[in-house]
Scaffold this motif. Sequence first.
Motif, PDB file in Angstrom:
ATOM      1  N   ALA A 423       1.081  -1.070  -0.146  1.00  0.00           N
ATOM      2  CA  ALA A 423       0.129  -0.129  -0.036  1.00  0.00           C
ATOM      3  C   ALA A 423       1.180   1.111  -0.007  1.00  0.00           C
ATOM      4  CB  ALA A 423      -0.897  -0.148   1.106  1.00  0.00           C
ATOM      5  N   PRO A 424       1.224   2.304  -1.102  1.00  0.00           N
ATOM      6  CA  PRO A 424       1.765   3.269  -1.155  1.00  0.00           C
ATOM      7  C   PRO A 424       1.298   4.232   0.201  1.00  0.00           C
ATOM      8  CG  PRO A 424       1.131   2.691  -3.283  1.00  0.00           C
ATOM      9  CD  PRO A 424       0.426   1.544  -2.454  1.00  0.00           C
ATOM     10  N   ASP A 425       0.171   4.695   0.318  1.00  0.00           N
ATOM     11  CA  ASP A 425      -0.352   5.154   0.760  1.00  0.00           C
ATOM     12  C   ASP A 425      -0.927   4.957   1.950  1.00  0.00           C
ATOM     13  OD1 ASP A 425      -2.395   6.113  -2.103  1.00  0.00           O
ATOM     14  OD2 ASP A 425      -2.597   4.422  -1.300  1.00  0.00           O
ATOM     15  N   GLU A 426      -0.213   3.398   2.918  1.00  0.00           N
ATOM     16  CA  GLU A 426      -0.878   2.692   4.079  1.00  0.00           C
ATOM     17  C   GLU A 426      -2.068   2.090   3.805  1.00  0.00           C
ATOM     18  OE1 GLU A 426       1.004   5.692   7.022  1.00  0.00           O
ATOM     19  OE2 GLU A 426       2.644   6.569   5.493  1.00  0.00           O
ATOM     20  N   ASN A 427      -2.000   1.153   4.338  1.00  0.00           N
ATOM     21  CA  ASN A 427      -2.924  -0.390   4.382  1.00  0.00           C
ATOM     22  C   ASN A 427      -4.121   0.712   5.434  1.00  0.00           C
ATOM     23  OD1 ASN A 427      -2.882  -2.343   3.711  1.00  0.00           O
ATOM     24  ND2 ASN A 427      -3.018  -3.483   6.087  1.00  0.00           N
ATOM     25  N   ASN A 428      -3.128   1.069   6.414  1.00  0.00           N
ATOM     26  CA  ASN A 428      -4.627   1.459   7.827  1.00  0.00           C
ATOM     27  C   ASN A 428      -5.177   2.756   6.958  1.00  0.00           C
ATOM     28  OD1 ASN A 428      -3.907  -0.304   9.694  1.00  0.00           O
ATOM     29  ND2 ASN A 428      -3.355   1.632  11.729  1.00  0.00           N
ATOM     30  N   ALA A 434      -6.275  -3.975  10.294  1.00  0.00           N
ATOM     31  CA  ALA A 434      -6.980  -6.070  10.796  1.00  0.00           C
ATOM     32  C   ALA A 434      -5.599  -6.508  10.514  1.00  0.00           C
ATOM     33  CB  ALA A 434      -8.144  -6.435  10.480  1.00  0.00           C
ATOM     34  N   VAL A 435      -5.703  -6.354   9.184  1.00  0.00           N
ATOM     35  CA  VAL A 435      -4.544  -7.641   8.984  1.00  0.00           C
ATOM     36  C   VAL A 435      -3.010  -7.546  10.102  1.00  0.00           C
ATOM     37  CG1 VAL A 435      -2.288  -7.649   6.786  1.00  0.00           C
ATOM     38  CG2 VAL A 435      -4.440  -7.661   6.859  1.00  0.00           C
ATOM     39  N   LEU A 436      -3.309  -5.886  10.706  1.00  0.00           N
ATOM     40  CA  LEU A 436      -1.707  -5.396  11.419  1.00  0.00           C
ATOM     41  C   LEU A 436      -2.118  -6.615  12.407  1.00  0.00           C
ATOM     42  CD1 LEU A 436      -0.995  -2.209  10.911  1.00  0.00           C
ATOM     43  CD2 LEU A 436       0.196  -4.009   9.963  1.00  0.00           C
ATOM     44  N   GLU A 437      -2.792  -7.243  13.175  1.00  0.00           N
ATOM     45  CA  GLU A 437      -3.102  -7.898  14.249  1.00  0.00           C
ATOM     46  C   GLU A 437      -2.260  -9.250  13.783  1.00  0.00           C
ATOM     47  OE1 GLU A 437      -7.864  -8.873  14.538  1.00  0.00           O
ATOM     48  OE2 GLU A 437      -8.360  -6.391  14.527  1.00  0.00           O
ATOM     49  N   VAL A 438      -1.956  -9.291  12.839  1.00  0.00           N
ATOM     50  CA  VAL A 438      -1.263 -10.702  12.524  1.00  0.00           C
ATOM     51  C   VAL A 438      -0.073 -10.723  11.865  1.00  0.00           C
ATOM     52  CG1 VAL A 438      -3.782 -12.649  12.608  1.00  0.00           C
ATOM     53  CG2 VAL A 438      -2.017 -11.306  10.533  1.00  0.00           C
ATOM     54  N   ALA A 455       8.045  -3.774  11.780  1.00  0.00           N
ATOM     55  CA  ALA A 455       9.426  -5.026  12.257  1.00  0.00           C
ATOM     56  C   ALA A 455      10.194  -5.606  11.076  1.00  0.00           C
ATOM     57  CB  ALA A 455       8.494  -6.156  12.754  1.00  0.00           C
ATOM     58  N   VAL A 456      11.344  -6.670  10.781  1.00  0.00           N
ATOM     59  CA  VAL A 456      12.060  -6.682  10.032  1.00  0.00           C
ATOM     60  C   VAL A 456      11.444  -7.187   8.914  1.00  0.00           C
ATOM     61  CG1 VAL A 456      13.977  -7.563   9.592  1.00  0.00           C
ATOM     62  CG2 VAL A 456      14.215  -5.964  11.387  1.00  0.00           C
ATOM     63  N   ASP A 457      10.178  -8.440   9.663  1.00  0.00           N
ATOM     64  CA  ASP A 457       9.915  -8.959   8.531  1.00  0.00           C
ATOM     65  C   ASP A 457       8.737  -9.078   7.789  1.00  0.00           C
ATOM     66  OD1 ASP A 457       8.961  -9.772  11.187  1.00  0.00           O
ATOM     67  OD2 ASP A 457       9.403 -12.023  10.827  1.00  0.00           O
ATOM     68  N   GLY A 458       8.098  -8.092   8.664  1.00  0.00           N
ATOM     69  CA  GLY A 458       6.768  -7.203   8.662  1.00  0.00           C
ATOM     70  C   GLY A 458       6.527  -7.927   7.240  1.00  0.00           C
ATOM     71  N   ARG A 459       4.442  -8.202   6.496  1.00  0.00           N
ATOM     72  CA  ARG A 459       4.660  -8.164   5.495  1.00  0.00           C
ATOM     73  C   ARG A 459       3.342  -7.740   4.954  1.00  0.00           C
ATOM     74  NH1 ARG A 459       6.056 -13.022   5.220  1.00  0.00           N
ATOM     75  NH2 ARG A 459       4.966 -13.809   3.299  1.00  0.00           N
ATOM     76  N   VAL A 460       3.493  -6.509   5.555  1.00  0.00           N
ATOM     77  CA  VAL A 460       3.107  -5.204   4.357  1.00  0.00           C
ATOM     78  C   VAL A 460       4.087  -4.246   4.432  1.00  0.00           C
ATOM     79  CG1 VAL A 460       1.023  -3.235   5.131  1.00  0.00           C
ATOM     80  CG2 VAL A 460       0.153  -5.383   6.403  1.00  0.00           C
ATOM     81  N   MET A 461       3.976  -3.857   3.132  1.00  0.00           N
ATOM     82  CA  MET A 461       5.093  -3.154   2.569  1.00  0.00           C
ATOM     83  C   MET A 461       3.860  -1.653   2.380  1.00  0.00           C
ATOM     84  SD  MET A 461       6.609  -6.174   2.326  1.00  0.00           S
ATOM     85  CE  MET A 461       8.328  -5.199   1.182  1.00  0.00           C
ATOM     86  N   GLU A 462       4.672  -1.020   3.426  1.00  0.00           N
ATOM     87  CA  GLU A 462       4.001   0.259   3.246  1.00  0.00           C
ATOM     88  C   GLU A 462       6.070   1.571   2.181  1.00  0.00           C
ATOM     89  OE1 GLU A 462       1.932   1.256   6.245  1.00  0.00           O
ATOM     90  OE2 GLU A 462       0.453   0.144   5.759  1.00  0.00           O
ATOM     91  N   VAL A 463       5.803   2.085   1.198  1.00  0.00           N
ATOM     92  CA  VAL A 463       6.571   2.682   1.073  1.00  0.00           C
ATOM     93  C   VAL A 463       6.120   4.286  -0.088  1.00  0.00           C
ATOM     94  CG1 VAL A 463       7.657   1.595  -0.784  1.00  0.00           C
ATOM     95  CG2 VAL A 463       8.747   3.333   0.277  1.00  0.00           C
ATOM     96  N   LEU A 464       6.825   5.010   0.385  1.00  0.00           N
ATOM     97  CA  LEU A 464       4.938   5.899  -0.556  1.00  0.00           C
ATOM     98  C   LEU A 464       5.845   6.208  -1.751  1.00  0.00           C
ATOM     99  CD1 LEU A 464       4.295   9.568   0.879  1.00  0.00           C
ATOM    100  CD2 LEU A 464       4.563   8.799  -1.446  1.00  0.00           C
ATOM    101  N   SER A 465       5.800   4.704  -2.500  1.00  0.00           N
ATOM    102  CA  SER A 465       6.224   4.896  -4.262  1.00  0.00           C
ATOM    103  C   SER A 465       5.188   4.182  -5.019  1.00  0.00           C
ATOM    104  CB  SER A 465       7.437   5.160  -3.990  1.00  0.00           C
ATOM    105  OG  SER A 465       7.776   4.349  -5.341  1.00  0.00           O
TER     106      SER A 465
END
Lengths: 789, 789
Positions: A423-428, A434-438, A455-465
Amino acid sequence: MAQSDVQQKPLSDQEVKLFNKWWAAANYLAVGQIYLLANPLLREPLKLEHTKPRLLGHWGTTPGLSFIYLHLNRIIKKRDKDILYITGPGHGAPGILAACYLEGTYTEYFPDITEDEEGLFKFFKQFSFPGGIPSHAAASTPGSIHEGGELGYSLSHAYGAVFDNPDLICACVIGDGEAETGPLATAWHSNKFLDPKTDGAVLPILHLNGYKIANPTVLARIPKEELTDLLKGYGYNPIYVEGHEYDIMHQKMATALDEAFDQIEAIQKNARVNNDTTRPVWPVIVLRSPKGWTGPKEIDGLKTEDYWRAHQVPFGELSNPEHLKDLELWLKSYKPEELFDENGSVKQELKDLAPTGNKRMSAIPYGNGGLLKRPLRLPDFRKYAVNISSPGKDFNEATKVLGNYLRDVMKMNEATRNFRVLAPDENNSNRLGAVLEVTNRAWNAKTFDYDDHLAVDGRVMEVLSEHTCQGWLEGYLLTGRHGFMSCYEAFIHIVDSMVNQHAKWLKHCKELPWRRPIASLNYLLTSHVWRQDHNGFSHQDPGFIDHIVNKKADVSRVYLPPDANTLLCVADHCLRSWDRINVIVAGKQPQQQWLDMKSAIKHCSQGIGIWEWASNDKGQDPDVVLACAGDVPTLETMAAVKLLRELLPDLKVRVINVVDLMVLQSHDQHPHGMEDFDFDMLFTADKPVIFVYHGYPALIHRLIYKRKNNRNFHVHGFREEGTTTTPFDMAVENNLDRYHIVENVINRVPTIGNQSAYIVQYLRDKLIEHKAYIHEHGEDMPEIRNWTW
Amino acid sequence: MAQSDVQQKPLSDQEVKLFNKWWAAANYLAVGQIYLLANPLLREPLKLEHTKPRLLGHWGTTPGLSFIYLHLNRIIKKRDKDILYITGPGHGAPGILAACYLEGTYTEYFPDITEDEEGLFKFFKQFSFPGGIPSHAAASTPGSIHEGGELGYSLSHAYGAVFDNPDLICACVIGDGEAETGPLATAWHSNKFLDPKTDGAVLPILHLNGYKIANPTVLARIPKEELTDLLKGYGYNPIYVEGHEYDIMHQKMATALDEAFDQIEAIQKNARVNNDTTRPVWPVIVLRSPKGWTGPKEIDGLKTEDYWRAHQVPFGELSNPEHLKDLELWLKSYKPEELFDENGSVKQELKDLAPTGNKRMSAIPYGNGGLLKRPLRLPDFRKYAVNISSPGKDFNEATKVLGNYLRDVMKMNEATRNFRVLAPDENNSNRLGAVLEVTNRAWNAKTFDYDDHLAVDGRVMEVLSEHTCQGWLEGYLLTGRHGFMSCYEAFIHIVDSMVNQHAKWLKHCKELPWRRPIASLNYLLTSHVWRQDHNGFSHQDPGFIDHIVNKKADVSRVYLPPDANTLLCVADHCLRSWDRINVIVAGKQPQQQWLDMKSAIKHCSQGIGIWEWASNDKGQDPDVVLACAGDVPTLETMAAVKLLRELLPDLKVRVINVVDLMVLQSHDQHPHGMEDFDFDMLFTADKPVIFVYHGYPALIHRLIYKRKNNRNFHVHGFREEGTTTTPFDMAVENNLDRYHIVENVINRVPTIGNQSAYIVQYLRDKLIEHKAYIHEHGEDMPEIRNWTW
């Protein structure tokens, strides 16, 4: 600074000799592909008729690409590595195809291209030839996941490929032309999103050969200290390999790669054994070698090697006997007689330099990701259904509901680590929190104790690009995994061109039986045009749908679920699909819910349907059909229907909702297209149809232009009128609101007659009342905000 | 390293005090805009009804933007500079509007917003309010050329603005969110294309406040040494201003700006007095200040200042009495009673801190470029006409001819230096090389003696970044100059989203009487889909036209000149126009020429016309209309007409060519749209029309859906079938070739009858012959290559 500046000799003289021969073979095969149509082993004097009438492919980058290939082979064999080779420079395929042929893979994939003189003839001829193959590392190139026709995406693809592939190292060659693009310039920062423990590694190889078509490149012409600063600033440790003398350059490259892989191994060991996943400084190799290396130094007395003249085909006009001679000398400089045996087969000593089986970069399964793909484990989406007491009464946030489902998708596939959301403009912000619950947000840079879900091993990818997110996701899918990207609708246009290239890649793959299907590219466009009232005109654009509809019909899908249950149903379908680009448009704001789960499933499986409970034409011909596609259009249409019920109770209205936009197109144009018979049954052959659509109205006209009733379609949609205002006012400004819809119905139904003047007056009064209210209060009238069916 | 790390005190205590007051006023005005609907001076206790029901605008970036503004004002006054202020961060308008109001400009532009309590009330209310103004630095913001709704383009806009404006300095604030985008990441390299003598200067101000919506930013979380390396690698000298204590930060910022402007002045003096234009190391300021600086430290016990919670509106729910109190305390912390007098006017001592007249950043003429725009001097395009012995006989390269014209445009405007040409894939490659006879490629990096046409003051801009070229051009146009950009057709999609934003900006400007027209954004899309046979599928996409047609009708224009003379005519027209986005599509390959200059002018002035000399229906009804738009479609149509003449000599064929695509649309949809009467006269009301079109066929259907004869239109166009092949084969693969066209004519004209079977057989044989020939020879049959009318 780089060890390789000191002269080391990791290669024996015998190895250097063999390396030079392999490289000569690769270069011979490359020049042959570019120039030759016959006489592939130069067994007779070269004549004009042995050459191609049109000379295509870029020589300039080619010898560098095969040089790197050769040295990576050494590493694979020496260290038993899995390396995926991504080559950014455009039109460099001759070098990669040559390597692929040399290690036998090409013949395995294309048995007609045999390892003998006849095979060589065909191999040369097919290159950039009608009925043959392109000059890029296109889908038809074994081992490639990156075509590189459009420049900018090699590095984000490389990172996408190694996420969750801890055993994979992606060697990514970045041309100094490509390095000037924006998407590439920011992709360097992908190292801040990589976990050295659970992800693999990317080894960028910046290939400076100094020129674009006719121009120098920026990075080749800045002082070395600046370049070093730049790469260190991006978080890498540059190792330079600079020069042009073959023997010395082999030693330097071998030294540099040893050093780079030592560093990578040390980093990975530290992360995996010591559990230290602090962001390391990864190595990058800077290879500064002449453009068109090993090629002619001069042509017609003009500088060619190491100059822009070597960028494409270094010389043409072979009817000029001098040029023909130049070509023959050039080809013979590689001594083909020492490279190929009597049959025209590559000599065994050269073949032996390559690894074998799936270790070959041209045969590595990551390069044909469908081989590795396993379907996602998916929860039963029905479980997440929102309760509907009665249609249009309850409010809910569709994407928030979807977030619960995605959370469990994430959870159920935790063990296999083959699903990410981006999510370039952020999942939340897109209410998928809710994805951040897991899991967490992927982040490998400084953190503070008050940081949230990094977290280093997080699975939600957010960068403003958007470019980087898209590139990561493509790389991730192309290597056999799954993903889901949410984006503001207006800003997905930023990756229009990337989507084009991915769609083209998918189309090309479908023509190659050995390319296995990959997971679909799934977009959720929330924060859409009608719900960007607060962010203003710059955030209001529904045109991505038009863009995607231009792509091949078996690739593109567009879904406009009107509420939460239909969104769940559509999203589940998309996550199960393959080889497609699925665009889902759905708002994130609280909104009326229409269908219970049972109805939602029925509705979505057809993609379109009459909403009987909202229609009053049962058993009779309708006077008018009110159709809608999109959540806000559905809301306004339903409000219009309710108004019509009050104002014109005798009017027979049929209400149709469209979820799958492609059903509108003729069935000979799109596999989802309805048969004419079905279409006419729904939309009638002659009644006025008021179609309230999410995007630009013209799209509906173009989708239905073949339909019988097309002249009676009147489309409300986005008319490029926007500003910062209220949600309802966005509809009003574009004539998509309930009052304009009702007025249009009155205009189009001839039987309504004389009562219409008073009704129209009433509608216009309501609009004036609305404007006055919002200008005073800054929000919509309560009767609008609280409206229910 | 930066001097500012050492504590210096360029400001007197009295100045610091005043600076704090001005800044408090700006922040008060910003918070007022975000929150207040009444009681603008807090003269009574704050109540819920004094606040806005919807809270919009981003507080986080705002105090930083006004802090910088204040300090730039000091520089302007002290050094008599012309500074254009570009602010990248989104939704930061409250800070800029506040400054604009404080210096009186706002009231000058919007006299209704008076400098008293009543004016303050309106000023607060209008912000992000229906009928009001957006939260970005949109066109309605005096002094702005950069809205910043979509992030990524501030820095390329800044460079575009200062090219050829030697007296201008552009202070460009780059948010750390925006800094993550690709277009921004590569725009730093613009310094390699700037001449310190003839161009102005850009002072980038990287504003690190650490957070995006809910996430930290990359550049704020890498070690300072890495950031320093990165900026030095980009070719800048970073000067850090870090901290949060107001008094100290004022001293630091003043010190840093003095240092930066000293450096800029020294660089410019060295270039202008000593004639040393070697690329200097320009200063960049890194401002690390808390997000939501001066705002509430905590809300509900949760960290707010210097955290992501301060990014947007730091708190809402004002029905909560605690929150209402928090807001009142926050506003009162700025001590409004010390800032405004009894009438609600800003105190004179604060006003005095701003420069006056056009020196104010909010009133600088560069910020309303139309004020400075002077029309180009243009040569008589007729002079460049190619001679036509007879239609369709002679070959010429249309864009090469155009190059001669552009060369003279360049020459005639040399003195005023207000015209540049740009080309991401290089001007020569697009055959506009003649321009280099009178200027050079802009280049300020290392050169070698064998380099070709590189010069520090060159006016041909080439960098392998469509984003950067587009950003430069926009900045150049927005500050009152002219330009012409050529690009590969497929890759112009890379800037789809930038074009969207520019189109929106233009639309918005037209609604503001004080915004003066600027020169049009002119594109030449050569290397188009039909002439990318050699570069392959990745280079084949005509969809940009569809994209541009979605924009407002008074902004978008699409021209498809079929040959050199029509291209000259169209280009001249575009260079004279304003406030538009003109897309010209024309090939660069040698091709048949159709119209002499007299006919070309006539044809282009109508935008469409019957080609009588190719038609044989004169005095009679046609049996079929053959229409074409685009150079390759025209060629294939003419070849089809010639075939029809041979195969079916009695068939009455009318030939129509379309140059201006917008004439097809209804005149109520587009100002160029033909009246129905004219349209029906040309295309008939009932005859079959075979329309051979350059792009995706659906566009023609959507343009003509309101026309009487629309059902009889059969469109040939790009069907997304492409590969590396011959030019003619590209047409064949998409059914756009002469043989498919003739077959379609036979299908559609009912009167042709029984002879058709043999003709169709003949056509299909020709296609098989074609395929066999190209697969053997690799180029088109001589009869195709040498075909003439």
